[in-house]
Design a protein around this motif. Structure first.
Motif, PDB file in Angstrom:
ATOM      1  N   TRP A 183      -1.587  14.882 -25.227  1.00  0.00           N
ATOM      2  CA  TRP A 183      -3.014  14.938 -24.856  1.00  0.00           C
ATOM      3  C   TRP A 183      -3.721  16.015 -25.679  1.00  0.00           C
ATOM      4  O   TRP A 183      -4.810  15.815 -26.191  1.00  0.00           O
ATOM      5  CB  TRP A 183      -3.150  15.235 -23.357  1.00  0.00           C
ATOM      6  N   PHE A 215      -4.197  15.200 -29.375  1.00  0.00           N
ATOM      7  CA  PHE A 215      -5.298  14.259 -29.620  1.00  0.00           C
ATOM      8  C   PHE A 215      -6.646  14.819 -29.149  1.00  0.00           C
ATOM      9  O   PHE A 215      -7.634  14.094 -29.055  1.00  0.00           O
ATOM     10  CB  PHE A 215      -4.994  12.914 -28.942  1.00  0.00           C
ATOM     11  N   LEU A 239      -7.575  15.898 -26.213  1.00  0.00           N
ATOM     12  CA  LEU A 239      -8.051  15.314 -24.953  1.00  0.00           C
ATOM     13  C   LEU A 239      -7.998  16.284 -23.773  1.00  0.00           C
ATOM     14  O   LEU A 239      -8.245  15.894 -22.634  1.00  0.00           O
ATOM     15  CB  LEU A 239      -7.206  14.075 -24.606  1.00  0.00           C
ATOM     16  N   PRO A 256      -4.183  16.239 -19.138  1.00  0.00           N
ATOM     17  CA  PRO A 256      -4.219  15.002 -18.338  1.00  0.00           C
ATOM     18  C   PRO A 256      -4.178  15.348 -16.856  1.00  0.00           C
ATOM     19  O   PRO A 256      -3.558  16.326 -16.467  1.00  0.00           O
ATOM     20  CB  PRO A 256      -2.917  14.293 -18.743  1.00  0.00           C
ATOM     21  N   LEU A 290      -4.213   7.681 -18.176  1.00  0.00           N
ATOM     22  CA  LEU A 290      -4.418   6.856 -19.381  1.00  0.00           C
ATOM     23  C   LEU A 290      -5.803   6.214 -19.391  1.00  0.00           C
ATOM     24  O   LEU A 290      -6.393   6.006 -20.462  1.00  0.00           O
ATOM     25  CB  LEU A 290      -3.377   5.737 -19.436  1.00  0.00           C
ATOM     26  N   ASP A 312      -8.503   7.458 -18.672  1.00  0.00           N
ATOM     27  CA  ASP A 312      -9.524   8.381 -19.205  1.00  0.00           C
ATOM     28  C   ASP A 312      -9.465   8.505 -20.735  1.00  0.00           C
ATOM     29  O   ASP A 312     -10.299   9.195 -21.338  1.00  0.00           O
ATOM     30  CB  ASP A 312      -9.319   9.797 -18.616  1.00  0.00           C
ATOM     31  N   VAL A 313      -8.456   7.888 -21.341  1.00  0.00           N
ATOM     32  CA  VAL A 313      -8.261   8.030 -22.791  1.00  0.00           C
ATOM     33  C   VAL A 313      -9.078   6.950 -23.520  1.00  0.00           C
ATOM     34  O   VAL A 313      -9.046   5.778 -23.112  1.00  0.00           O
ATOM     35  CB  VAL A 313      -6.759   7.871 -23.140  1.00  0.00           C
ATOM     36  N   PRO A 314      -9.819   7.317 -24.575  1.00  0.00           N
ATOM     37  CA  PRO A 314     -10.539   6.280 -25.345  1.00  0.00           C
ATOM     38  C   PRO A 314      -9.555   5.190 -25.785  1.00  0.00           C
ATOM     39  O   PRO A 314      -8.452   5.506 -26.255  1.00  0.00           O
ATOM     40  CB  PRO A 314     -11.088   7.052 -26.558  1.00  0.00           C
ATOM     41  N   LEU A 356      -7.287   5.275 -28.782  1.00  0.00           N
ATOM     42  CA  LEU A 356      -6.283   6.349 -28.882  1.00  0.00           C
ATOM     43  C   LEU A 356      -5.031   6.082 -28.040  1.00  0.00           C
ATOM     44  O   LEU A 356      -4.032   6.784 -28.169  1.00  0.00           O
ATOM     45  CB  LEU A 356      -6.899   7.684 -28.428  1.00  0.00           C
ATOM     46  N   VAL A 357      -5.100   5.063 -27.155  1.00  0.00           N
ATOM     47  CA  VAL A 357      -4.009   4.885 -26.187  1.00  0.00           C
ATOM     48  C   VAL A 357      -2.667   4.648 -26.890  1.00  0.00           C
ATOM     49  O   VAL A 357      -1.676   5.348 -26.615  1.00  0.00           O
ATOM     50  CB  VAL A 357      -4.336   3.739 -25.193  1.00  0.00           C
ATOM     51  N   LEU A 405      -1.374   7.634 -28.905  1.00  0.00           N
ATOM     52  CA  LEU A 405      -1.005   8.694 -27.959  1.00  0.00           C
ATOM     53  C   LEU A 405       0.371   8.402 -27.347  1.00  0.00           C
ATOM     54  O   LEU A 405       1.243   9.290 -27.269  1.00  0.00           O
ATOM     55  CB  LEU A 405      -2.064   8.773 -26.849  1.00  0.00           C
TER      56      LEU A 405
END
Ligand SMILES: C[S@@+](CC[C@H](N)C(=O)[O-])C[C@H]1O[C@@H](n2cnc3c(N)ncnc32)[C@H](O)[C@@H]1O
Length: 268
Positions: free
Chosen positions: A145, A148, A150, A153, A207, A209-211, A214-215, A218
Motif C-alpha cells: 500500500w 503505491f 496509498l 490499508p 481493496l 478503496d484502491v484505484p 492499481l489493484v 498491488l
C-alpha cells in the motif's frame, strides 16, 4: 494406570485443546442448548448438532444465514449482530469458531452479550486469530500500500494477545479454564494465487478503496513481498496464529458487571 476414559478427553481437557477439533473442547452433550456465534455457513454448527445438542447458529450476515439454512435445513439459524443479540432463554454454552476476530466494534460488548445468553456455569468456548496472526501477510499488504502511495490499508480484524483477552473475559464475568496461543501455519489450498488470493478473500473492503488500475499490480507486489516468508515448494502457507479458550460464566453477583449497554427486547 486406569484412565477415566469418559472424562479424560472431555470438557476443557487439555488433551483436547492442542490442535484437536474445537468441538471436542466444547464437548457438547445431548440435549444441551448451544449458540454458535458467527456461524457463517453452518459447518461448525452442524458438528455441534451431530453430538446431539440443540444448536442455534447466529450470524451478522443475512447471506451467510441464508446459505447455512440451505445447507443444513434441519438446523436453526438467525441473523444477529454479536454486539447486540439478546435471547429470551439462557443457554448451556456459546461457541465461536474463526469469527470473534471479525467482531471489532467492541469486544467487551460481545463478551457481555455472551454472558447474558448463558446460564451461570455455562461455557464460552472459542477460537479466533490471536496476536501476531497473519503478521507476514499484513506487513506485505501494508508495505505494498505504501509503495503505491496509498497510505495505510484499513484492516478489519482484532487479534488480541492472550493476556488482553483473558482480562476481558475475567472482567466480563467469566472464569478462564483454558487459554492457548499457538502458531498454526496453514496451507492455502483454496488460494493457489497466494497472498494475493488471501487479500482478495479477506480484505475486500481495503481493496475496494484502491484505484482499479492499481489493484492487479498491488496484488502482484504483495505476492513478491510475502513470498520469501510464506511460499514453499509445495505451495503457499498462511502464517496463522490462533487463540483458543474455554471459560465458564461465574455465578450471578460474583463480579460487578462492566457498564455495557443492554439492547432492548429479545432478538433470538
Ligand atoms: C470466517 S467466518 C467463520 C464462520 C464459521 N464460524 C466457520 O467456522 O466456518 C466469520 C463469520 O463471522 C460473522 N461475523 C462477523 N462479524 C459479526 C458480528 N458482528 N456479529 C455476528 N457475526 C459476525 C461473519 O458474517 C462470518 O460469517
Amino acid at each position: 494406570m486406569n484412565w477415566a476414559v469418559s472424562t479424560y478427553d472431555s470438557v476443557f481437557g487439555y488433551v483436547s485443546a492442542h490442535g484437536a477439533p474445537l468441538v471436542d473442547l466444547l464437548d457438547p452433550q445431548p440435549g444441551e442448548r448451544i449458540i454458535d456465534l458467527g456461524c457463517g455457513t453452518g459447518t461448525f454448527t452442524a458438528e455441534i448438532a451431530e453430538r446431539g445438542a440443540e444448536v442455534l447458529g447466529v450470524d451478522g450476515s443475512a447471506e451467510m444465514v441464508a446459505q447455512a439454512t440451505a445447507l443444513h435445513p434441519g438446523l436453526s439459524f438467525a441473523v444477529g449482530d454479536a454486539h447486540e443479540f439478546t435471547t429470551s432463554e439462557t443457554f448451556d454454552a456459546v461457541a465461536s469458531n474463526a469469527a470473534l476476530h471479525w467482531m471489532t466494534r467492541d469486544p467487551d460488548a460481545v463478551i457481555a452479550r455472551v454472558h447474558a445468553a448463558l446460564r451461570p456455569g455455562g461455557r464460552f468456548v472459542g477460537e479466533l486469530g490471536g496476536a501476531g496472526n497473519c503478521a507476514e501477510l499484513i506487513v506485505a499488504m501494508q508495505t505494498a500500500w505504501r509503495v503505491f502511495g496509498l497510505g495505510e490499508p484499513e484492516l478489519p480484524w482484532y487479534f488480541p494477545s492472550p493476556a488482553e483477552y483473558a482480562t476481558r473475559l475475567e472482567d466480563g464475568g467469566f472464569t478462564l479454564r483454558l487459554l492457548e496461543h499457538a502458531d498454526r501455519p496453514s496451507r492455502m489450498t483454496e488460494g493457489p494465487g497466494g497472498a494475493a488470493d488471501w487479500v482478495r478473500a479477506y480484505a475486500p473492503r481495503a481493496l475496494a478503496d484502491v484505484p482499479p488500475e492499481l489493484v492487479e499490480p498491488l496484488l502482484e507486489r504483495i505476492n513478491e513481498l510475502a513470498a520469501p516468508a510464506l511460499r514453499r515448494e509445495s505451495g503457499w502457507v498462511a502464517d496463522y496464529v490462533r487463540l483458543r479458550f474455554a471459560a465458564v460464566r461465574k455465578p450471578d453477583g460474583a463480579v460487578p458487571m462492566p457498564d455495557v449497554p443492554t439492547p432492548p427486547g429479545p432478538l433470538l
